[in-house]
Design a protein around this motif. Sequence first.
Motif, PDB file in Angstrom:
ATOM      1  N   ARG A   1      47.364  23.159  37.357  1.00 27.36           N
ATOM      2  CA  ARG A   1      45.914  23.023  37.528  1.00 27.36           C
ATOM      3  C   ARG A   1      45.458  23.684  38.823  1.00 27.36           C
ATOM      4  NH1 ARG A   1      42.850  19.407  40.097  1.00 27.36           N
ATOM      5  NH2 ARG A   1      44.505  17.863  40.359  1.00 27.36           N
TER       6      ARG A   1
ATOM      7  N   CYS B   1      44.460  36.481  45.073  1.00 28.70           N
ATOM      8  CA  CYS B   1      43.526  35.350  45.136  1.00 28.70           C
ATOM      9  C   CYS B   1      43.571  34.746  46.535  1.00 28.70           C
ATOM     10  CB  CYS B   1      43.843  34.303  44.075  1.00 28.70           C
ATOM     11  SG  CYS B   1      45.330  33.334  44.385  1.00 28.70           S
TER      12      CYS B   1
ATOM     13  N   SER C   1      39.344  35.547  43.288  1.00 30.35           N
ATOM     14  CA  SER C   1      40.340  36.583  43.013  1.00 30.35           C
ATOM     15  C   SER C   1      39.737  37.985  42.969  1.00 30.35           C
ATOM     16  CB  SER C   1      41.070  36.282  41.708  1.00 30.35           C
ATOM     17  OG  SER C   1      40.174  36.284  40.614  1.00 30.35           O
TER      18      SER C   1
ATOM     19  N   ALA D   1      40.110  28.829  48.030  1.00 27.06           N
ATOM     20  CA  ALA D   1      40.377  27.883  46.946  1.00 27.06           C
ATOM     21  C   ALA D   1      40.502  26.466  47.484  1.00 27.06           C
ATOM     22  CB  ALA D   1      41.648  28.285  46.204  1.00 27.06           C
TER      23      ALA D   1
ATOM     24  N   THR E   1      43.230  30.816  41.193  1.00 31.22           N
ATOM     25  CA  THR E   1      43.208  32.183  40.669  1.00 31.22           C
ATOM     26  C   THR E   1      41.970  32.472  39.819  1.00 31.22           C
ATOM     27  OG1 THR E   1      44.568  31.521  38.761  1.00 31.22           O
ATOM     28  CG2 THR E   1      45.725  32.340  40.702  1.00 31.22           C
ATOM     29  N   GLN E   2      41.007  31.560  39.820  1.00 28.32           N
ATOM     30  CA  GLN E   2      39.797  31.799  39.041  1.00 28.32           C
ATOM     31  C   GLN E   2      39.006  32.967  39.621  1.00 28.32           C
ATOM     32  OE1 GLN E   2      36.444  28.842  39.661  1.00 28.32           O
ATOM     33  NE2 GLN E   2      38.116  27.670  40.609  1.00 28.32           N
ATOM     34  N   GLU E   3      38.075  33.458  38.850  1.00 29.85           N
ATOM     35  CA  GLU E   3      37.364  34.699  39.150  1.00 29.85           C
ATOM     36  C   GLU E   3      36.756  34.728  40.557  1.00 29.85           C
ATOM     37  OE1 GLU E   3      35.702  38.484  38.682  1.00 29.85           O
ATOM     38  OE2 GLU E   3      37.198  37.470  37.438  1.00 29.85           O
ATOM     39  N   ARG E   4      36.142  33.655  40.990  1.00 30.10           N
ATOM     40  CA  ARG E   4      35.413  33.713  42.258  1.00 30.10           C
ATOM     41  C   ARG E   4      36.329  33.836  43.477  1.00 30.10           C
ATOM     42  NH1 ARG E   4      33.366  27.721  44.075  1.00 30.10           N
ATOM     43  NH2 ARG E   4      34.654  26.471  42.667  1.00 30.10           N
TER      44      ARG E   4
ATOM     45  N   GLU F   1      46.643  42.021  41.412  1.00 29.40           N
ATOM     46  CA  GLU F   1      45.646  40.961  41.568  1.00 29.40           C
ATOM     47  C   GLU F   1      45.977  40.095  42.774  1.00 29.40           C
ATOM     48  OE1 GLU F   1      43.853  40.404  37.148  1.00 29.40           O
ATOM     49  OE2 GLU F   1      45.275  38.874  37.809  1.00 29.40           O
TER      50      GLU F   1
ATOM     51  N   ARG G   1      47.014  26.111  40.445  1.00 27.70           N
ATOM     52  CA  ARG G   1      47.161  27.561  40.294  1.00 27.70           C
ATOM     53  C   ARG G   1      45.968  28.138  39.527  1.00 27.70           C
ATOM     54  NH1 ARG G   1      51.705  28.917  36.517  1.00 27.70           N
ATOM     55  NH2 ARG G   1      50.017  28.618  35.017  1.00 27.70           N
ATOM     56  N   SER G   2      45.566  27.465  38.456  1.00 27.87           N
ATOM     57  CA  SER G   2      44.407  27.926  37.678  1.00 27.87           C
ATOM     58  C   SER G   2      43.143  27.902  38.535  1.00 27.87           C
ATOM     59  CB  SER G   2      44.221  27.049  36.439  1.00 27.87           C
ATOM     60  OG  SER G   2      45.331  27.166  35.576  1.00 27.87           O
ATOM     61  N   TRP G   3      43.006  26.873  39.350  1.00 31.33           N
ATOM     62  CA  TRP G   3      41.851  26.761  40.238  1.00 31.33           C
ATOM     63  C   TRP G   3      41.836  27.911  41.257  1.00 31.33           C
ATOM     64  CZ3 TRP G   3      37.379  24.193  41.074  1.00 31.33           C
ATOM     65  CH2 TRP G   3      36.845  24.206  42.364  1.00 31.33           C
TER      66      TRP G   3
END
Length: 276
Positions: free
Chosen positions: A220, A131, A231, A136, A226-229, A129, A222-224
């Motif tokens: 937070r 990102c 990655s 981002a 690596t979100q779908e859009r 995967e 990292r979550s932002w």
Amino acid sequence: MASIVAGKFSITHVKPQIGSIVESDKQTLLSGVHGAELRDLLEERGVLVFPRIDFDDEEQIAFSKTIGEFVPEMHGKVFAISMDKKVNPQADYVKGAFYWHIDGTMQDVPLFASLMSAKVLSKTGGNTEFCNTYAAYDALPAEEKEALEGLRVIHSFYNSQLYVDPEPDIAKMEEWMALGTNELPLVWTHKSGRKSLVLGSTAQYVVGMEPMESTRLLVRLRSWATQERFSYSHQWSVGDAVIWDNTGTMHRAMVYPLDSDRRMHRTKLAGEEAFA
């Protein structure tokens, strides 16, 4: 998605924010005629996929040189990524690849890019995967960009290893800690003027920030990022080659059986600018 076709060379974008598939043949790629175009595309898209191109090691090295400055590995020109210690004596270290990271956060100048080709696959799992940390950052609200400006983060090898082995003995911890720490900007302003987030498993804490707030911010972001859009998850076929811009992406391997024969071959391109 958009497709550009010219002779034996075509490009199809996977997602709006990340990833392009390059359909070509070895002769065209090894000629270097599209080298500058591919390098620009790599910096724009973050990840390029060459389906079933079936490079051997020498061809992979030659193609790498059409994109940037090839850097040999410590124990040979190509690094065999495997959990079999007979193939890869550094197998324990490779376990850190299961967590989001940027290669080279313990150096001032990280690798520009890496190229990996699939030789043997596990029967289950094993996607890689990626990102886009440029995209981002660009998508953050203006007020958050302003708040992040100037923040510095301490990175350490031992922080990344705690993901793999959360309860090491003191001897192992001392071994990890001996590799030191590195202070980097949270937002990297590149020579091009573009900005990206510098995150990943080596990111230990934000300088001058209360510990819980530091952890909350890093998780937070990292979550932002690596979100779908932002990655792309690459499902490998034997013979695929994938190159990624290490200065504008994070990556990780998805879980697969550690006793499988999965084997990937990696080549590296030298870093060209320091974190700033």
